[in-house]
Design a protein around this motif. Structure first.
Motif, mmCIF file in Angstrom:
data_model
loop_
_atom_site.group_PDB
_atom_site.id
_atom_site.type_symbol
_atom_site.label_atom_id
_atom_site.label_comp_id
_atom_site.label_asym_id
_atom_site.label_seq_id
_atom_site.Cartn_x
_atom_site.Cartn_y
_atom_site.Cartn_z
ATOM 1 N N ASP A 256 -1.362 3.374 9.651
ATOM 2 C CA ASP A 256 0.412 3.338 9.156
ATOM 3 C C ASP A 256 0.552 3.905 8.036
ATOM 4 N N VAL A 257 0.060 5.344 8.797
ATOM 5 C CA VAL A 257 0.819 6.353 7.287
ATOM 6 C C VAL A 257 2.129 7.325 7.499
ATOM 7 N N ILE A 271 1.733 8.466 2.057
ATOM 8 C CA ILE A 271 1.397 6.179 1.040
ATOM 9 C C ILE A 271 1.092 5.864 3.103
ATOM 10 N N ALA A 272 0.470 4.635 2.476
ATOM 11 C CA ALA A 272 0.107 3.880 3.728
ATOM 12 C C ALA A 272 1.793 2.816 3.616
ATOM 13 N N GLY A 273 1.990 2.626 4.741
ATOM 14 C CA GLY A 273 3.501 2.469 5.552
ATOM 15 C C GLY A 273 4.003 1.111 4.301
ATOM 16 N N SER A 274 2.332 -0.242 4.687
ATOM 17 C CA SER A 274 2.178 -1.144 3.857
ATOM 18 C C SER A 274 3.262 -1.549 2.276
ATOM 19 N N ALA A 287 3.220 4.122 -6.204
ATOM 20 C CA ALA A 287 2.998 5.800 -7.229
ATOM 21 C C ALA A 287 1.552 5.556 -7.574
ATOM 22 N N THR A 288 0.471 4.356 -7.589
ATOM 23 C CA THR A 288 -0.095 4.717 -7.559
ATOM 24 C C THR A 288 -1.495 4.418 -6.828
ATOM 25 N N HIS A 289 -0.062 4.370 -5.232
ATOM 26 C CA HIS A 289 -1.340 4.404 -3.952
ATOM 27 C C HIS A 289 -1.363 5.443 -3.189
#
Length: 489
Positions: A256-257, A271-274, A287-289
């Motif tokens: 899920d990326v 970035i993670a889809g979640s 943005a921190t992720h």
């Protein structure tokens, strides 16, 4: 050592070598090639279109590609005027690949906003036969004096019936009606989302929920905007003015990326889809992720395959790269490369038979106005500007990895967004060519094989077998020598 232990050791060595990527480059098969874009219509209509300016071959370039049930669909962006049809399927007539307007010629009339204005790319769900089409909603963005602004939209077609299943008009706050360029799209079938790259302004990644029928965006200049220090250099020619923000996008459904990057960048990001789906987070929080995956040359399109590998272009080196994401990013390698025919690998797809397909289009020349087209003084000039390749990778689309069963939401014929309402119909669209040339707001040949398929996995297995035979022979020799000397096994 005992034979059982030796057997275990050999097995591990074989597995290790089978998993190692091969550094040697494969050969791609040439599916189609064009000196210039040509459509499937009558000679009289072609001539009429040339005369009234609705067809200007020098303004037509092939970019997007997808395949469904062995039919190739390609896009011709309306970057400039003179593009009769922006979404097409390839049809071969007298050994010449021609573009046939899809779903119909009528759907290409941009005087009616409900039709297709400008399609850059699309994605096809092989399980449903639905084509998710990105309509940029703006015309002539490469001709400042002829730009026509409008709202971008997502149009979902059922391919077998050529009918619209949904139309979603993006709000101006999500995709600017005067400064957006919705470029590429990937699907998250399980969660019924799509993710879209915006190649304008500071760039961005959009998320659209099919269930909620809503969209929102992520923008963080440090990851999505142009890096002006990055200069594209192709065959020793530099193009310092060719800069573009977020373009590359691919989806890994196993983790899920979403992978993304500007064309002008020094890195690939994820970035993670979640995180993208979380509407409680603004872009600063999201943005921190963001994760910096690793260094990357300028690239355009990308695609994730069912074999767990990411495929993307390397514009500076006229090549397509492969990175199997279970391995370190430093293990990425060249899949195919050709300094002549693979200039600017643009868009990727899958043919459903184990091959990766992609277009190359010398976009650096097209955008710079230096592309060589056939003309009166050089009618037979053997320069092919646009190519469509396939290369066997033994894998399918990333969408086939999404095996979770979901219930598709019933689609209504009237869809409403936060700012716009549009009524869509599900009557079958006519497929015949127009009887008169479309108005404007102001010799190719089918290619034969360019090489043979070379299966990386097969080569790895062969290498492992040879290694096994070698080590086995060595082990047997050592055992035989020990036995001859009176030892025990």
């Amino acid at each position: 050592c005992p034979l059982d232990a030796m057997s275990v050791l050999l097995h591990r060595v074989i597995l290790l070598f089978a998993l190692l990527p091969l550094s040697s480059c494969q050969e791609a098969e040439l599916v189609y090639r064009w000196q210039q874009v040509e459509y499937h219509w009558s000679p009289e209509l072609r001539q009429q279109s040339l005369q009234n300016g609705s067809f200007i071959p020098e303004n037509c370039a092939i970019t997007g590609v997808k395949v469904y049930q062995d039919v190739y669909y390609v896009t011709v962006p309306r970057w400039r005027d003179g593009v009769p049809s922006t979404l097409n399927k390839v049809t071969v007539v007298n050994n010449e690949p021609l573009l046939e307007a899809w779903p119909s010629w009528e759907a290409q009339d941009f005087h009616d906003y409900s039709n297709l204005w400008y399609v850059q790319s699309m994605e096809i769900d092989p399980s449903t036969g639905w084509m998710w089409v990105l309509d940029v909603g703006r015309l002539n963005i490469l001709q400042p004096d002829k730009v026509v602004n409008g709202p971008p939209k997502l149009v979902i077609y059922d391919i077998p019936t050529r009918t619209r299943q949904r139309v979603f008009v993006f709000p101006n706050s999500v995709a600017s009606y005067s400064n957006s360029f919705l470029n590429d799209i990937v699907l998250d079938r399980v969660r019924q989302y799509c993710y879209i790259s915006d190649t304008a302004g500071e760039g961005g990644v959009l998320a659209y929920s099919f269930v909620e029928n809503m969209a929102w965006r992520f923008t963080a200049a440090q990851y999505t905007a142009v890096n002006p220090s990055v200069i594209i250099t192709i065959n020793n020619i530099s193009y310092p003015t060719l800069h573009a923000p977020t373009d590359t996008i691919a989806y890994n459904p196993i983790e899920d990326v979403i992978y993304f990057a500007p064309i002008s960048t020094v890195a690939l990001y994820s970035i993670a889809g979640s995180i993208l789906r979380d509407t409680s987070l603004n872009s600063t929080m999201q943005a921190t992720h963001v994760v910096t995956v690793g260094p990357k040359k300028p690239s355009d399109g990308a695609a994730y395959a069912s074999n767990g590998c990411l495929y993307y272009g390397d514009l500076d080196n006229n090549s397509v790269l492969q990175w199997c994401t279970s391995q370190p990013y430093s293990n990425h390698s060249i899949l195919v490369q050709n300094a002549s025919t693979m200039q600017w690998a643009d868009t990727f797809g899958f043919d459903g038979h184990g091959s990766l397909v992609f277009t190359t289009n010398k976009l650096q020349e097209f955008l710079n106005g230096t592309m060589v087209f056939p003309n009166a003084s050089h009618p037979g000039l053997p320069v092919y500007n646009f190519h469509l390749f396939k290369v066997y990778i033994g894998a399918q689309s990333y969408i086939t990895l999404e095996t979770t069963t979901t219930t598709t939401t019933t689609t209504t014929t009237t869809t409403t967004t936060m700012t716009t309402t549009m009524t869509t119909t599900t009557t079958t669209t006519p497929t015949s060519a127009p009887t008169s040339a479309p108005t404007t707001f102001a010799p190719s040949a089918a290619a034969s094989s360019n090489g043979t398929h070379f299966n990386t996995a097969g080569a790895a297995v062969l290498l492992a077998v040879l290694l096994s035979a070698f080590v086995g022979a060595f082990a047997y020799g050592a055992w035989a020598a020990q036995k001859a000397a009176g030892g025990h096994h």
